[in-house]
Write an enzyme that holds these catalytic residues in place. Structure first.
Site, PDB file in Angstrom:
ATOM      1  CB  SER A  44      -0.861  -0.034   1.264  1.00  0.00           C
ATOM      2  OG  SER A  44      -1.450   1.226   1.487  1.00  0.00           O
ATOM      3  CE1 TYR A  46      -4.309  -2.342   4.962  1.00  0.00           C
ATOM      4  CE2 TYR A  46      -3.305  -0.224   4.437  1.00  0.00           C
ATOM      5  CZ  TYR A  46      -3.896  -1.403   4.030  1.00  0.00           C
ATOM      6  OH  TYR A  46      -4.053  -1.661   2.677  1.00  0.00           O
TER       7      TYR A  46
HETATM    8  N1  LIG Z   1      -8.638  -1.023  -2.165  1.00  0.00           N
HETATM    9  C1  LIG Z   1      -7.610  -0.204  -2.040  1.00  0.00           C
HETATM   10  O1  LIG Z   1      -7.730   1.017  -2.285  1.00  0.00           O
HETATM   11  C2  LIG Z   1      -6.262  -0.731  -1.614  1.00  0.00           C
HETATM   12  C3  LIG Z   1      -5.185   0.160  -1.615  1.00  0.00           C
HETATM   13  C4  LIG Z   1      -3.934  -0.308  -1.235  1.00  0.00           C
HETATM   14  C5  LIG Z   1      -3.779  -1.643  -0.881  1.00  0.00           C
HETATM   15  N2  LIG Z   1      -4.849  -2.478  -0.888  1.00  0.00           N
HETATM   16  C6  LIG Z   1      -4.610  -3.885  -0.530  1.00  0.00           C
HETATM   17  O2  LIG Z   1      -5.165  -4.728  -1.526  1.00  0.00           O
HETATM   18  C7  LIG Z   1      -5.557  -5.984  -0.956  1.00  0.00           C
HETATM   19  C8  LIG Z   1      -6.986  -6.292  -1.315  1.00  0.00           C
HETATM   20  O3  LIG Z   1      -7.807  -5.280  -0.774  1.00  0.00           O
HETATM   21  P1  LIG Z   1      -9.298  -4.995  -1.252  1.00  0.00           P
HETATM   22  O4  LIG Z   1      -9.416  -3.527  -1.341  1.00  0.00           O
HETATM   23  O5  LIG Z   1      -9.656  -5.861  -2.407  1.00  0.00           O
HETATM   24  O6  LIG Z   1     -10.066  -5.458   0.067  1.00  0.00           O
HETATM   25  P2  LIG Z   1     -11.510  -6.137   0.297  1.00  0.00           P
HETATM   26  O7  LIG Z   1     -12.453  -5.736  -0.790  1.00  0.00           O
HETATM   27  O8  LIG Z   1     -11.835  -5.843   1.716  1.00  0.00           O
HETATM   28  O9  LIG Z   1     -11.182  -7.685   0.109  1.00  0.00           O
HETATM   29  C9  LIG Z   1     -10.324  -8.329   1.015  1.00  0.00           C
HETATM   30  C10 LIG Z   1     -10.485  -9.813   0.871  1.00  0.00           C
HETATM   31  O10 LIG Z   1      -9.678 -10.419   1.885  1.00  0.00           O
HETATM   32  C11 LIG Z   1     -10.464 -11.325   2.630  1.00  0.00           C
HETATM   33  N3  LIG Z   1     -10.055 -11.408   4.025  1.00  0.00           N
HETATM   34  C12 LIG Z   1     -10.007 -10.416   4.935  1.00  0.00           C
HETATM   35  N4  LIG Z   1      -9.666 -10.902   6.144  1.00  0.00           N
HETATM   36  C13 LIG Z   1      -9.489 -12.228   5.984  1.00  0.00           C
HETATM   37  C14 LIG Z   1      -9.161 -13.295   6.870  1.00  0.00           C
HETATM   38  N5  LIG Z   1      -9.001 -13.086   8.186  1.00  0.00           N
HETATM   39  N6  LIG Z   1      -9.071 -14.542   6.374  1.00  0.00           N
HETATM   40  C15 LIG Z   1      -9.288 -14.787   5.079  1.00  0.00           C
HETATM   41  N7  LIG Z   1      -9.615 -13.822   4.185  1.00  0.00           N
HETATM   42  C16 LIG Z   1      -9.731 -12.561   4.640  1.00  0.00           C
HETATM   43  C17 LIG Z   1     -11.868 -10.776   2.537  1.00  0.00           C
HETATM   44  O11 LIG Z   1     -12.797 -11.795   2.821  1.00  0.00           O
HETATM   45  P3  LIG Z   1     -14.364 -11.464   3.062  1.00  0.00           P
HETATM   46  O12 LIG Z   1     -14.889 -11.161   1.700  1.00  0.00           O
HETATM   47  O13 LIG Z   1     -14.880 -12.701   3.637  1.00  0.00           O
HETATM   48  O14 LIG Z   1     -14.400 -10.280   3.973  1.00  0.00           O
HETATM   49  C18 LIG Z   1     -11.909 -10.274   1.114  1.00  0.00           C
HETATM   50  O15 LIG Z   1     -12.226 -11.303   0.208  1.00  0.00           O
HETATM   51  C19 LIG Z   1      -5.309  -5.840   0.554  1.00  0.00           C
HETATM   52  O16 LIG Z   1      -4.063  -6.412   0.879  1.00  0.00           O
HETATM   53  C20 LIG Z   1      -5.255  -4.334   0.768  1.00  0.00           C
HETATM   54  O17 LIG Z   1      -4.491  -3.993   1.887  1.00  0.00           O
HETATM   55  C21 LIG Z   1      -6.078  -2.068  -1.261  1.00  0.00           C
END
Ligand SMILES: NC(=O)c1ccc[n+]([C@@H]2O[C@H](COP(=O)([O-])OP(=O)(O)OC[C@H]3O[C@@H](n4cnc5c(N)ncnc54)[C@H](OP(=O)(O)O)[C@@H]3O)[C@@H](O)[C@H]2O)c1
Length: 258
Positions: free
Chosen positions: A166, A179
Site C-alpha cells: 500500500s 495497517y
Molecule cells: N482497495 C484499495 O484502495 C487498496 C489500496 C492499497 C492496498 N490495498 C490492498 O489490496 C488488498 C486487497 O484489498 P481490497 O481492497 O480488495 O479489500 P476487500 O475488498 O476488503 O477484500 C479483502 C479480501 O480479503 C479477505 N479477508 C479479509 N480478512 C481475511 C481473513 N481473516 N481470512 C481470510 N480472508 C480474509 C476478505 O474476505 P471477506 O470477503 O470474507 O471479507 C476479502 O475477500 C489488501 O491487501 C489491501 O491492503 C487495497
C-alpha cells in the site's frame, strides 16, 4: 529495489501488459482473499488466462460465487480453501500445503492479497487487540503460509509469489498505525525472500494497488466519490504481468498497479 536495475528490463510497461491467451496455461495459482475486491478480480483473470486457481478466503458463499463465475466462463475447475487467517495456525497451513502437493504436485503462483484494515485512529488510541489482529492477518499469517508453501513453490519450474502492499507501506501516514506498519513489514518480507531465492526458480515481488474501488477502500474513505476510483479490473495488467513467465527474471521489485 536492490540489484534490480538490469533485471527489471522494460518493467515500466507492466501497467499496459497484454498477456497471450495462454499466458498462465498449466499454472496452479493460489489467491488469498479471492472472494471479493481485488483478489476476486485477480482470480477471475488468472483463470481466464489458463490457470487452475485455488480460491482461499473466509466467506464460503463468496468463494463459491467466484468458482461458479470461473466455470461459467469456461475456466479450469478451481479449488476452494475456506480459511479465516485470523484464527489459522501453522498446522492449518501445513495441512493446506500437503493437500496442494497431493492434488497438484506443486504451486506456480501465490498472490498474498487478503488483509485487514483494522481501525484508523491516532497512534495513542490504538488498542492492543486491534494491533495484534492486524499484524496476525497481514504479516504473521503470510509468513506461516509462505513458509508452509515453499516446498510446493520450489517444485515449480517457474514460481511467482506476489505480496500486496500500500502507499502507507512505503511512507507512513498519520492515523494508519497498525495497517501501515503491517504493509512496511510486507515489503520487508518480500525483500528478504527475493534475496534468499535469487537465482532459483522462485521470484518474489510486491504490488501496491493504489486507491481502488473496493469495500476496504470504502471503509477507509466512506465519503469519497467511488466513481473517481480505479476498479480492480483496471489493475489487472500488473497482476497478470508478475504472475506470467513474461516477467521473468523480475524479482525483488515493488510495482505500482496504477
Ligand atoms: N482497495 C484499495 O484502495 C487498496 C489500496 C492499497 C492496498 N490495498 C490492498 O489490496 C488488498 C486487497 O484489498 P481490497 O481492497 O480488495 O479489500 P476487500 O475488498 O476488503 O477484500 C479483502 C479480501 O480479503 C479477505 N479477508 C479479509 N480478512 C481475511 C481473513 N481473516 N481470512 C481470510 N480472508 C480474509 C476478505 O474476505 P471477506 O470477503 O470474507 O471479507 C476479502 O475477500 C489488501 O491487501 C489491501 O491492503 C487495497
Amino acid at each position: 529495489m536492490h540489484k534490480s536495475n538490469q533485471k527489471v528490463g522494460n518493467m515500466q510497461n507492466h501497467q499496459k501488459y497484454k498477456p497471450q491467451a495462454n499466458a498462465l496455461a498449466n499454472k496452479i495459482i493460489l489467491v488469498t482473499g479471492a472472494g471479493d475486491g481485488i483478489g476476486r478480480e485477480a482470480a477471475l483473470n488468472y483463470a481466464k488466462y489458463g490457470a487452475t486457481v485455488i480460491l482461499l478466503g473466509r466467506t464460503v458463499a463468496k468463494l463459491e460465487a467466484v468458482y461458479d463465475d470461473i466455470v461459467a466462463a469456461g475456466g479450469a475447475e478451481p479449488a476452494i480453501i475456506p480459511l479465516d487467517m485470523k484464527g489459522a495456525t501453522e498446522n492449518h497451513y501445513r495441512d493446506m500445503a500437503a493437500t496442494i502437493v497431493d492434488q497438484f504436485g506443486r504451486l506456480d503462483g501465490l498472490l498474498h492479497n487478503a488483509s485487514m484494515l483494522g481501525i484508523l485512529s491516532p497512534f495513542g488510541h490504538v488498542d492492543l487487540p486491534t494491533w495484534n489482529d492486524v499484524m496476525h492477518v497481514n504479516v504473521t499469517a503470510q509468513f506461516m503460509m509462505t513458509k508452509a508453501l515453499l516446498p510446493a513453490l520450489l517444485n515449480s519450474n517457474a514460481a511467482s509469489v506476489i505480496f500486496t502492499s500500500s502507499g502507507v507501506g512505503r511512507k507512513g501516514r498519520a492515523h494508519w498505525g497498525p495497517y501501515a506498519v503491517s504493509k512496511f513489514a510486507t515489503e520487508g518480507m518480500a525483500q528478504v525472500l527475493a534475496d534468499e531465492y535469487e537465482g532459483t526458480n522462485l521470484r518474489v515481488n510486491v504490488i501496491n494497488p493504489g486507491a481502488t474501488r473496493t469495500k476496504m477502500r470504502s471503509r477507509a474513505y466512506p465519503a469519497e466519490d467511488v466513481n473517481l476510483l480505479k476498479t480492480p479490473a483496471d489493475l489487472m495488467p500488473t497482476y497478470l504481468y508478475l504472475m506470467a513467465d513474461d516477467s521473468q527474471p523480475v524479482t525483488g521489485a515493488s510495482l505500482n498497479a496504477q
